[in-house]
Design a protein around this motif. Structure first.
Motif, mmCIF file in Angstrom:
data_model
loop_
_atom_site.group_PDB
_atom_site.id
_atom_site.type_symbol
_atom_site.label_atom_id
_atom_site.label_comp_id
_atom_site.label_asym_id
_atom_site.label_seq_id
_atom_site.Cartn_x
_atom_site.Cartn_y
_atom_site.Cartn_z
ATOM 1 N N UNK A 28 61.048 -27.429 59.371
ATOM 2 C CA UNK A 28 62.390 -27.985 59.213
ATOM 3 C C UNK A 28 63.381 -27.242 60.102
ATOM 4 N N UNK A 29 63.277 -25.921 60.175
ATOM 5 C CA UNK A 29 64.168 -25.127 61.032
ATOM 6 C C UNK A 29 63.845 -25.342 62.515
ATOM 7 N N UNK A 30 62.582 -25.620 62.826
ATOM 8 C CA UNK A 30 62.153 -25.773 64.217
ATOM 9 C C UNK A 30 62.487 -27.149 64.795
ATOM 10 N N UNK A 31 62.534 -28.157 63.930
ATOM 11 C CA UNK A 31 62.645 -29.557 64.341
ATOM 12 C C UNK A 31 63.813 -29.805 65.303
ATOM 13 N N UNK A 32 63.510 -30.464 66.399
ATOM 14 C CA UNK A 32 64.468 -30.864 67.441
ATOM 15 C C UNK A 32 65.079 -29.684 68.192
ATOM 16 N N UNK A 33 64.644 -28.465 67.886
ATOM 17 C CA UNK A 33 65.179 -27.296 68.575
ATOM 18 C C UNK A 33 64.130 -26.579 69.412
ATOM 19 N N UNK A 34 62.882 -26.571 68.912
ATOM 20 C CA UNK A 34 61.844 -25.746 69.520
ATOM 21 C C UNK A 34 60.517 -26.484 69.640
ATOM 22 N N UNK A 35 59.768 -26.110 70.659
ATOM 23 C CA UNK A 35 58.362 -26.477 70.808
ATOM 24 C C UNK A 35 57.579 -25.182 70.671
ATOM 25 N N UNK A 36 56.430 -25.238 70.007
ATOM 26 C CA UNK A 36 55.656 -24.030 69.729
ATOM 27 C C UNK A 36 54.433 -23.964 70.635
ATOM 28 N N UNK A 37 54.273 -22.842 71.329
ATOM 29 C CA UNK A 37 53.060 -22.549 72.091
ATOM 30 C C UNK A 37 52.248 -21.577 71.244
#
Length: 156
Positions: free
Chosen positions: A127-136
């Motif tokens: 939820x915190x990551x959504x639309x802000x970050x992509x995870x490698x």
């Protein structure tokens, strides 16, 4: 600071994050797209009322082997049933506070839980990551400072 309309930033599976309303130091966090809600390692959690509002007080573990915790008080604590990684439903306090990850600063929800058996005192959920970050998932500390990366590398 990046804005909500900026393209998503790349993060590794672990990062150093700031919680400026709670602590003056950066804290190691695990990035976990399998978790919906973010979580903080909190102990001695107690709810109280102040000026007609619900508050919660807790000790926040700062991680990295620091033998100290910070006493935090946060207004408007809610409660919610959260299913933990082992499938157990737990009634947890939920708080909203500022999270700083790389160039992004935004308010995020965190459940308060005993994470003493986990390596990271903070878990950042989707939820915190959504639309802000992509995870490698194959990389670490992509949004952490060069100084932090050097210190972390020297610690093993």
């Amino acid at each position: 600071m990046a804005t909500a309309k900026s393209p998503p930033a790349l993060v590794g599976w672990r990062e150093m994050v700031g919680l400026p309303d709670l602590a003056s130091v950066r804290i190691p966090a695990k990035i976990d797209t399998g978790a919906r809600t973010s979580s903080l390692h909190a102990t001695d959690i107690e709810r109280f009322d102040r000026d007609g509002q619900r508050w919660v007080r807790f000790l926040l573990d700062l991680g990295q082997g620091r033998n100290e915790a910070v006493t935090c008080e946060v207004p408007r604590a809610d409660r919610r049933i959260i299913t933990s990684s082992n499938g157990e439903a737990q009634d947890r306090f939920i708080i909203r506070t500022r999270l700083v990850l790389g160039d992004y600063a935004f308010r995020a929800e965190f459940s308060l839980a005993d994470r003493s058996d986990m390596k990271f005192p903070i878990l950042i959920g989707r939820t915190a990551l959504k639309s802000r970050f992509l995870v490698d998932p194959g990389r670490s500390y992509l949004q952490s400072t060069r100084q932090e990366r050097k210190l972390l590398k020297s610690q093993g």
